[in-house]
Design a protein around this motif. Structure first.
Motif, mmCIF file in Angstrom:
data_model
loop_
_atom_site.group_PDB
_atom_site.id
_atom_site.type_symbol
_atom_site.label_atom_id
_atom_site.label_comp_id
_atom_site.label_asym_id
_atom_site.label_seq_id
_atom_site.Cartn_x
_atom_site.Cartn_y
_atom_site.Cartn_z
ATOM 1 N N ARG A 106 0.831 -1.206 0.000
ATOM 2 C CA ARG A 106 0.000 0.000 0.000
ATOM 3 C C ARG A 106 0.865 1.255 0.000
ATOM 4 N N ALA A 107 1.976 1.202 0.709
ATOM 5 C CA ALA A 107 2.861 2.370 0.763
ATOM 6 C C ALA A 107 4.270 1.955 1.173
ATOM 7 N N VAL A 108 5.238 2.685 0.633
ATOM 8 C CA VAL A 108 6.630 2.544 1.080
ATOM 9 C C VAL A 108 7.152 3.960 1.322
ATOM 10 N N VAL A 109 7.722 4.180 2.493
ATOM 11 C CA VAL A 109 8.226 5.513 2.833
ATOM 12 C C VAL A 109 9.641 5.383 3.374
ATOM 13 N N VAL A 110 10.523 6.227 2.887
ATOM 14 C CA VAL A 110 11.858 6.311 3.475
ATOM 15 C C VAL A 110 11.964 7.676 4.143
ATOM 16 N N SER A 111 12.343 7.660 5.426
ATOM 17 C CA SER A 111 12.416 8.933 6.151
ATOM 18 C C SER A 111 13.672 8.988 7.013
ATOM 19 N N SER A 112 13.992 10.193 7.459
ATOM 20 C CA SER A 112 15.137 10.360 8.361
ATOM 21 C C SER A 112 14.749 9.835 9.734
ATOM 22 N N GLU A 113 15.731 9.572 10.582
ATOM 23 C CA GLU A 113 15.398 8.968 11.880
ATOM 24 C C GLU A 113 14.637 9.936 12.785
ATOM 25 N N ARG A 166 2.795 12.130 8.492
ATOM 26 C CA ARG A 166 2.492 11.618 9.839
ATOM 27 C C ARG A 166 3.100 10.239 10.038
ATOM 28 N N LEU A 167 3.026 9.425 8.992
ATOM 29 C CA LEU A 167 3.610 8.090 9.091
ATOM 30 C C LEU A 167 5.119 8.173 9.326
ATOM 31 N N VAL A 203 -0.127 -5.191 7.283
ATOM 32 C CA VAL A 203 1.120 -5.347 8.035
ATOM 33 C C VAL A 203 1.965 -4.092 7.831
ATOM 34 N N ILE A 204 2.624 -3.643 8.884
ATOM 35 C CA ILE A 204 3.595 -2.550 8.747
ATOM 36 C C ILE A 204 4.966 -3.082 9.155
ATOM 37 N N LEU A 205 5.938 -2.875 8.296
ATOM 38 C CA LEU A 205 7.311 -3.230 8.629
ATOM 39 C C LEU A 205 8.111 -1.940 8.749
ATOM 40 N N LEU A 206 8.906 -1.840 9.806
ATOM 41 C CA LEU A 206 9.797 -0.685 9.977
ATOM 42 C C LEU A 206 11.218 -1.215 10.074
ATOM 43 N N LEU A 207 12.077 -0.772 9.188
ATOM 44 C CA LEU A 207 13.462 -1.253 9.198
ATOM 45 C C LEU A 207 14.413 -0.067 9.225
ATOM 46 N N GLN A 208 15.559 -0.301 9.831
ATOM 47 C CA GLN A 208 16.537 0.776 9.909
ATOM 48 C C GLN A 208 17.671 0.540 8.921
ATOM 49 N N ALA A 209 18.061 1.599 8.232
ATOM 50 C CA ALA A 209 19.244 1.548 7.370
ATOM 51 C C ALA A 209 20.286 2.458 8.004
ATOM 52 N N ARG A 210 21.376 1.854 8.481
ATOM 53 C CA ARG A 210 22.395 2.646 9.185
ATOM 54 C C ARG A 210 23.328 3.309 8.194
ATOM 55 N N ARG A 211 23.471 4.616 8.356
ATOM 56 C CA ARG A 211 24.342 5.372 7.461
ATOM 57 C C ARG A 211 25.193 6.340 8.287
ATOM 58 N N PRO A 212 26.405 6.570 7.845
ATOM 59 C CA PRO A 212 27.262 7.507 8.599
ATOM 60 C C PRO A 212 26.702 8.937 8.620
ATOM 61 N N ASP A 213 25.931 9.307 7.583
ATOM 62 C CA ASP A 213 25.392 10.673 7.539
ATOM 63 C C ASP A 213 24.020 10.779 8.211
ATOM 64 N N SER A 244 9.737 2.321 5.890
ATOM 65 C CA SER A 244 8.424 1.846 6.338
ATOM 66 C C SER A 244 7.724 1.192 5.163
ATOM 67 N N VAL A 245 7.239 -0.008 5.355
ATOM 68 C CA VAL A 245 6.528 -0.726 4.292
ATOM 69 C C VAL A 245 5.155 -1.117 4.822
ATOM 70 N N ILE A 246 4.114 -0.673 4.129
ATOM 71 C CA ILE A 246 2.752 -1.022 4.543
ATOM 72 C C ILE A 246 2.173 -1.949 3.480
ATOM 73 N N ALA A 247 1.878 -3.177 3.897
ATOM 74 C CA ALA A 247 1.367 -4.172 2.953
ATOM 75 C C ALA A 247 -0.015 -4.626 3.376
#
Lengths: 127, 181
Positions: free
Chosen positions: A26-33, A50-51, A85-95, A101-104
């Motif tokens: 339904r949605a995929v969002v990439v956001s800052s921490e 908001r998500l 289902v909502i999945l929240l995963l972290q991508a670690r980056r030096p910056d 966020s994945v909403i299925a």
């Protein structure tokens, strides 16, 4: 973190591949921490900001719970609801870390969503 | 007796610092890197802060700090549930302080009506305007009856004073309610 256009494009390509690989997303969002949207793909864009903020709070709380229970660094949260289902995963980056966020929908196969989402999160660490 | 107290207020006012100044336990903190150019600080709270303090009368205060930014308003609603009092921290060095105060008075109106509230204003010495009278006038105009005091959240005594004022407010409110019951 300054979101350069080249980075937005690269992130966009990663999540396009994710949407393509997993059906019933339904949605995929990439956001800052700290909860700012970077790139999103969503049928309904009105919830994206908001998500992003909610993903930031949930990820931070999840990381603290993991730390409290001494189970190591945060990786992901799976939230199951009646219709999806909502999945929240972290991508670690030096910056600055990113949150994917994945909403299925419930008809999606969770294992498959998780597999491709984790792969996308790994790619987000490199872009 | 345990009290759940919520500490809210503008980003950078020192909610995390205030809890850290008084908590007996190592505070739970959900600070992450800040990417908002409008806010000049390295880290910001995105979930909640949590600390605990036992008062001399044996009562335990469970302290919940909120994120400051309006985009985390959903956390404000979550944290306000079941709370017995609210502390609003303001930073007088930020522009439009009184308008910012309105944001928190609006969002926490149900909690303020139900319980008690104290407003602590930081950085008054370096930024004297708006003065405490202006804050008091704004609160009166909004029909909110609560003390407004200067505060340096790095000082434990200052933070404890906020809790004292809040508990006094709560007692007064309870007594008044009893009088009418």
């Amino acid at each position: 973190m300054i979101f350069h256009d080249s980075m937005r494009d690269a992130v966009g390509q990663v999540i396009d591949k994710l949407v393509e690989a997993v059906g019933a997303v339904r949605a995929v969002v990439v956001s800052s921490e700290d909860g700012f949207e970077l790139v999103s793909r969503a049928s309904d864009k009105s919830h994206v900001s908001r998500l992003s903020a909610m993903a930031s709070s949930m990820t931070a709380l999840g990381a603290m719970a993991g730390e409290e229970c001494k189970i190591g660094d945060f990786r992901s949260i799976t939230l199951e609801a009646e219709e999806g289902v909502i999945l929240l995963l972290q991508a670690r980056r030096p910056d600055g870390n990113l949150i994917l966020s994945v909403i299925a929908e419930s008809k999606a196969i969770i294992g498959q969503v998780l597999f491709y989402s984790k792969r996308a999160a790994e790619q987000l660490q490199q872009v | 007796m345990e009290y759940k107290i919520v500490i809210t207020g503008v980003t950078g006012a020192g909610k995390t610092t205030a809890i850290r100044a008084v908590s007996e336990i190592e505070p739970v903190s959900t600070d992450v890197g800040n990417h908002d150019a409008a806010v000049a600080k390295e880290f910001t709270t995105v979930g909640l802060d949590y600390g605990e303090i036992t008062l001399s009368n044996g009562h335990v205060l469970r302290l919940y700090g909120t994120p400051g930014q309006v985009r985390f308003e959903f956390m404000w609603q979550i944290l306000a549930k079941g709370a017995l009092g609210l502390i609003i921290l303001m930073d007088n060095s930020q522009e439009n302080a009184l308008a910012s105060l309105d944001t928190y008075l609006d969002s926490f109106s149900e909690l303020i009506d139900r319980t008690a509230c104290v407003v602590g204003v930081g950085r008054l010495e370096s930024h004297p305007q708006p003065d405490l009278d202006s804050y008091a006038a704004r609160l009166a105009q909004r029909n909110v009856h609560c003390p407004v005091v200067p505060v340096d959240v790095r000082r434990k005594a200052d933070v404890l004073m906020l809790f004292d004022l809040l508990l006094t407010q709560l007692e007064l409110k309870t007594e008044t309610a009893d009088d009418f019951s």
